[in-house]
Design a protein around this motif. Structure first.
Motif, PDB file in Angstrom:
ATOM      1  N   TRP A  26      54.143 -20.069  46.255  1.00 50.15           N
ATOM      2  CA  TRP A  26      54.281 -19.891  44.806  1.00 50.15           C
ATOM      3  C   TRP A  26      53.577 -18.617  44.413  1.00 50.15           C
ATOM      4  O   TRP A  26      52.367 -18.476  44.565  1.00 50.15           O
ATOM      5  N   GLN A  27      54.353 -17.638  43.874  1.00 48.33           N
ATOM      6  CA  GLN A  27      53.821 -16.299  43.624  1.00 48.33           C
ATOM      7  C   GLN A  27      53.328 -16.075  42.193  1.00 48.33           C
ATOM      8  O   GLN A  27      52.876 -14.984  41.867  1.00 48.33           O
ATOM      9  N   VAL A  28      53.436 -17.084  41.347  1.00 48.84           N
ATOM     10  CA  VAL A  28      53.061 -16.902  39.939  1.00 48.84           C
ATOM     11  C   VAL A  28      51.676 -17.498  39.706  1.00 48.84           C
ATOM     12  O   VAL A  28      51.489 -18.707  39.833  1.00 48.84           O
ATOM     13  N   PRO A  29      50.661 -16.686  39.363  1.00 46.54           N
ATOM     14  CA  PRO A  29      49.297 -17.206  39.213  1.00 46.54           C
ATOM     15  C   PRO A  29      49.124 -18.005  37.924  1.00 46.54           C
ATOM     16  O   PRO A  29      49.846 -17.820  36.943  1.00 46.54           O
ATOM     17  N   MET A  30      48.153 -18.907  37.940  1.00 47.07           N
ATOM     18  CA  MET A  30      47.716 -19.555  36.717  1.00 47.07           C
ATOM     19  C   MET A  30      46.804 -18.574  35.997  1.00 47.07           C
ATOM     20  O   MET A  30      45.973 -17.908  36.618  1.00 47.07           O
ATOM     21  N   GLY A  31      46.970 -18.459  34.685  1.00 43.86           N
ATOM     22  CA  GLY A  31      46.156 -17.494  33.971  1.00 43.86           C
ATOM     23  C   GLY A  31      46.109 -17.760  32.483  1.00 43.86           C
ATOM     24  O   GLY A  31      46.606 -18.777  31.991  1.00 43.86           O
ATOM     25  N   VAL A  32      45.511 -16.831  31.769  1.00 47.51           N
ATOM     26  CA  VAL A  32      45.382 -16.932  30.318  1.00 47.51           C
ATOM     27  C   VAL A  32      45.989 -15.674  29.706  1.00 47.51           C
ATOM     28  O   VAL A  32      45.889 -14.580  30.274  1.00 47.51           O
ATOM     29  N   ALA A  33      46.667 -15.845  28.570  1.00 41.01           N
ATOM     30  CA  ALA A  33      47.344 -14.720  27.926  1.00 41.01           C
ATOM     31  C   ALA A  33      47.051 -14.716  26.433  1.00 41.01           C
ATOM     32  O   ALA A  33      46.879 -15.765  25.815  1.00 41.01           O
ATOM     33  N   TRP A  34      46.998 -13.514  25.856  1.00 47.60           N
ATOM     34  CA  TRP A  34      46.823 -13.375  24.409  1.00 47.60           C
ATOM     35  C   TRP A  34      47.462 -12.063  23.971  1.00 47.60           C
ATOM     36  O   TRP A  34      47.691 -11.160  24.774  1.00 47.60           O
ATOM     37  N   ARG A  35      47.776 -11.962  22.691  1.00 39.86           N
ATOM     38  CA  ARG A  35      48.461 -10.791  22.167  1.00 39.86           C
ATOM     39  C   ARG A  35      47.522  -9.600  22.047  1.00 39.86           C
ATOM     40  O   ARG A  35      46.378  -9.734  21.624  1.00 39.86           O
ATOM     41  N   LYS A  36      48.035  -8.427  22.373  1.00 38.22           N
ATOM     42  CA  LYS A  36      47.230  -7.212  22.285  1.00 38.22           C
ATOM     43  C   LYS A  36      46.926  -6.816  20.841  1.00 38.22           C
ATOM     44  O   LYS A  36      45.905  -6.201  20.569  1.00 38.22           O
ATOM     45  N   ASP A  37      47.846  -7.166  19.925  1.00 36.79           N
ATOM     46  CA  ASP A  37      47.657  -6.756  18.535  1.00 36.79           C
ATOM     47  C   ASP A  37      46.913  -7.797  17.708  1.00 36.79           C
ATOM     48  O   ASP A  37      46.830  -7.684  16.500  1.00 36.79           O
ATOM     49  N   TRP A  38      46.373  -8.812  18.359  1.00 38.57           N
ATOM     50  CA  TRP A  38      45.683  -9.897  17.652  1.00 38.57           C
ATOM     51  C   TRP A  38      44.254  -9.961  18.193  1.00 38.57           C
ATOM     52  O   TRP A  38      44.033 -10.530  19.261  1.00 38.57           O
ATOM     53  N   PRO A  39      43.280  -9.384  17.499  1.00 34.73           N
ATOM     54  CA  PRO A  39      41.908  -9.377  18.015  1.00 34.73           C
ATOM     55  C   PRO A  39      41.400 -10.790  18.277  1.00 34.73           C
ATOM     56  O   PRO A  39      41.587 -11.695  17.466  1.00 34.73           O
ATOM     57  N   LEU A  40      40.769 -10.967  19.417  1.00 38.08           N
ATOM     58  CA  LEU A  40      40.247 -12.286  19.778  1.00 38.08           C
ATOM     59  C   LEU A  40      39.015 -12.617  18.943  1.00 38.08           C
ATOM     60  O   LEU A  40      38.128 -11.779  18.752  1.00 38.08           O
ATOM     61  N   SER A  41      38.944 -13.847  18.478  1.00 37.49           N
ATOM     62  CA  SER A  41      37.749 -14.316  17.772  1.00 37.49           C
ATOM     63  C   SER A  41      36.633 -14.551  18.788  1.00 37.49           C
ATOM     64  O   SER A  41      36.891 -14.663  19.994  1.00 37.49           O
ATOM     65  N   PRO A  42      35.383 -14.646  18.336  1.00 38.47           N
ATOM     66  CA  PRO A  42      34.291 -14.952  19.271  1.00 38.47           C
ATOM     67  C   PRO A  42      34.531 -16.256  20.024  1.00 38.47           C
ATOM     68  O   PRO A  42      34.198 -16.361  21.214  1.00 38.47           O
ATOM     69  N   LEU A  43      35.136 -17.256  19.364  1.00 36.65           N
ATOM     70  CA  LEU A  43      35.407 -18.527  20.030  1.00 36.65           C
ATOM     71  C   LEU A  43      36.452 -18.349  21.126  1.00 36.65           C
ATOM     72  O   LEU A  43      36.332 -18.931  22.210  1.00 36.65           O
TER      73      LEU A  43
END
Length: 312
Positions: free
Chosen positions: A285-302
């Motif tokens: 299985w070549q697809v890793p488990m990971g986390v994704a978020w939008r580049k144009d949406w600044p991440l909150s501290p949480l």
């Protein structure tokens, strides 16, 4: 026909958008219903009023957003683009309202997480348990979905971040993808299954039993069906499609079904005495488990703390 953005000569900036929230709501509802009548009912306005609003919006933008056909309202490429952005903007506004309300009323931070069903049993509980130690007043909303639903929810603002298989075909370049780990899949069955003690299995043998798989749009489903065909086997006669580990484990007990789980989850279930891992060779299985978020949406501290907890 093209859209022209005129710059403000004195400031070098584009003028404020003339798009109103009302316009965005109309576009989203029309995209969902594809009907002026149904959209008007949902928005609690008359059909004539909605038609007038849509005409004003098209005149403002200088493009046709929908083709009026006998089958309903068919979005043009301009309508599809505006609907996608409208969902994102409205989702951002809802998230802002929710977060501000939580901060004002209870001084809570909030986070909306989309997660693949295989991340639910182990990965997310461990990360959340770590997070609540450092953020004792927070609201974490977790919604389960498949890879396509996760990507859509991230793009339209429904999720702050998602945890799942980082399949490139689902995520566009506007998204940050951070792999967490690689993990193989294992075929599992209940303890006492007729195939449990068979030392060497082929795909024809396992095709004789029901299989529980994610829905067709899932990369896992596609990969397994492709492997059956590659082995010269049509595939199982009975396939139950669902994003649910509890359902899969229940099916294993009641009808000698077979399913696949990631290595960590499969090993944990085996060590708990619930299942056996079948000696079936699955393609890597070549697809890793990971986390994704939008580049144009600044991440909150949480959100940043949650990502750090996932990496632990």
């Amino acid at each position: 026909m093209s859209l022209e953005i005129k710059m403000n000569v004195s400031t070098g900036q584009a003028p404020p958008s003339r798009l109103k929230i009302q316009y965005l709501q109309v576009v989203v509802v029309l995209d969902e219903t594809r009907s002026l009548t149904k959209a008007a009912d949902r928005l609690h306005v008359t059909r004539a009023a909605l038609s007038k609003t849509l005409a004003a919006l098209e005149d403002l933008l200088g493009v046709e957003l929908y083709e009026r056909t006998a089958a309903g309202m068919v979005p043009t490429k301009f309508g599809q683009t505006l609907a996608r952005h409208a969902r994102m903007i409205l989702g951002n506004l809802r998230s802002a309202e929710d977060e501000i309300r939580d901060l004002v009323n209870e001084h809570r931070e909030s986070l909306a997480v989309g997660a693949l069903f295989t991340a639910m049993p182990l990965l997310l509980p461990q990360a959340i348990a770590s997070l609540v130690q450092s953020h004792p007043r927070c609201v974490i909303t977790v919604r389960e979905s498949g890879s396509f639903g996760l990507a859509e929810g991230l793009h339209n603002g429904g999720f702050d971040l998602v945890v799942g298989r980082l399949s490139p075909e689902y995520f566009r370049s506007a998204v940050n993808l951070e792999p967490l780990y690689d993990e193989d899949l294992f075929a599992i069955c209940r303890r006492g299954h007729p195939l449990e003690k068979v030392p060497v299995l082929d795909w024809k043998q396992v095709a004789a039993y029901p299989w529980v798989l994610p829905p067709k749009e899932s990369p896992v489903n596609y990969a397994l069906q492709a492997q059956f065909l590659a082995e010269g086997v049509q595939g199982p006669g009975v396939v139950v499609e669902a994003f649910s580990i509890p359902l899969a484990l229940g099916m294993l007990k009641t009808c000698d079904a077979i399913t696949v789980l990631p290595g960590r989850v499969a090993s944990d279930e085996r060590d708990s005495g619930n299942v056996s891992i079948l000696p079936l060779t699955l393609s890597p299985w070549q697809v890793p488990m990971g986390v994704a978020w939008r580049k144009d949406w600044p991440l909150s501290p949480l959100a940043k703390a949650f990502i750090a907890a996932l990496k632990q």
